[in-house]
Write an enzyme that holds these catalytic residues in place. Structure first.
Site, PDB file in Angstrom:
ATOM      1  N   CYS A   1       3.414   3.887   8.712  1.00 44.58           N
ATOM      2  CA  CYS A   1       3.695   5.087   7.927  1.00 44.58           C
ATOM      3  C   CYS A   1       4.469   6.096   8.770  1.00 44.58           C
ATOM      4  O   CYS A   1       4.034   6.462   9.871  1.00 44.58           O
ATOM      5  CB  CYS A   1       2.400   5.720   7.425  1.00 44.58           C
TER       6      CYS A   1
ATOM      7  N   PRO B   1       0.842  -1.194   0.000  1.00 45.54           N
ATOM      8  CA  PRO B   1       0.000   0.000   0.000  1.00 45.54           C
ATOM      9  C   PRO B   1       0.878   1.245   0.000  1.00 45.54           C
ATOM     10  O   PRO B   1       1.737   1.404   0.867  1.00 45.54           O
ATOM     11  CB  PRO B   1      -0.785  -0.128   1.316  1.00 45.54           C
TER      12      PRO B   1
END
Length: 323
Positions: free
Chosen positions: A101, A14
């Site tokens: 992230c 992703p």
């Protein structure tokens, strides 16, 4: 989940602003066993934000996908996981929770890799999602928060598995490293030793040989590619051949590279109602390393239509053919 990763060995990671429906489709064509959506804000979904919900739209012929959510409120993430499951039905493979992230705008809100500093909250998110959906729930995280605080991935992985995570993905850098330095694949091996659930390895995989080496060194159940796929969907053909013990395919010619780039922009326009601005970064990746690529790269920021991109690609192909 063992059966799941028996089927899915070469995986597209992703990536925000990258793994849109067009790019996912092209990577699947080239051999990616599974593709993840961009990371999707659970909070944005909860507001019924059309721009956010568009991120979980599937392309024509896209029969399966993994959806990654991010957020730090357990019930919000769980509720939106249930919504995604209802919307996608049998096309959903799994729900992944982003805990890796490192982007400043993400971690300052307590999302992404900031969750590695709050194991209890991260565990609560996984547990809440498990109560809300029938599909597998996984999470993706990093080696740890910082070099100063040390590696925490093995302990973190155990906590997530104990909370119900069906699998984990680990990237071998600390959050504060961002994408600097090398990914530590030994971290993936230590996580694999620490948990009984499947482990996906991520970080610095750019070719089939890398994928095989990571699998052999770490014992991971699948290999995930992120930046190595940017402008290079063919990395998955190379990975599949290497993982299957076959000879590597021939690298794409300039004509093949630019031809696929033209398909990409057309597919992107079709999915986005004609909007092609997101193609600018993809275009720069596709042409990287081609003869004469420096000049047209600067023109991509001026491209506003499919035709604009096609003109630049065609002009570059002429240069390549003459080289």
């Amino acid at each position: 989940m063992e059966g799941l990763f028996g089927k899915y060995k070469a995986i597209l990671a992703p990536m925000a602003g990258v793994t849109d429906v067009a790019f996912r489709s092209l990577c699947r064509e080239q051999g990616a066993d599974l593709a993840y959506t961009e990371m999707v804000s659970a909070k944005g979904l909860s507001y019924a934000n059309d721009k956010t919900r568009h991120l979980v739209d599937l392309g024509e012929g896209e029969h399966e996908v993994a959806v990654q959510l991010f957020g730090h409120e357990p019930q919000v993430v769980a509720d939106m996981a249930a919504w995604v499951e209802q919307e996608l039905g049998s096309k959903l493979v799994l729900i992944d929770i982003n805990m890796g992230c490192p982007a400043r705008k993400i971690v300052t809100k307590g999302d992404g890799s900031a969750l590695m500093k709050d194991v209890r909250l991260a565990s609560d998110i996984v547990a809440a999602c498990k109560r809300s959906v029938e599909h597998p729930v996984t999470c993706k995280f990093r080696r740890g928060w910082s070099e100063e605080s040390g590696e925490t991935a093995p302990q973190f992985a155990r906590a997530m598995a104990d909370s119900g995570a069906d699998a984990v993905t680990v990237h071998g850098r600390f959050s504060t490293q961002m994408y600097r330095g090398d990914a530590d694949w030994d971290t993936v091996a230590r996580v694999k030793d620490a948990v009984g659930v499947p482990v996906v390895g991520n970080g610095d995989v750019r070719c089939g040989a890398d994928a095989v080496r990571m699998a052999e060194l770490t014992g991971c159940d699948a290999v995930m590619v992120a930046r190595g796929a940017e402008g290079n969907p063919w990395v998955f053909a190379d990975m599949r051949a290497a993982l299957d013990g076959r000879d590597a395919p021939e690298p794409p010619s300039p004509s093949e590279r630019l031809g696929l780039a033209k398909r990409h922009v057309a597919m992107l326009a079709g999915a986005n109602g004609g909007r092609v601005a997101p193609m600018r970064k993809h275009a720069a990746w596709y042409v990287h390393g081609l003869p004469g690529a420096a000049a047209p790269r600067g023109r991509f920021n001026e491209c506003c239509t499919v035709g604009d991109f096609e003109d630049v690609f065609d002009q570059l192909l002429e240069v390549c053919n003459a080289a």
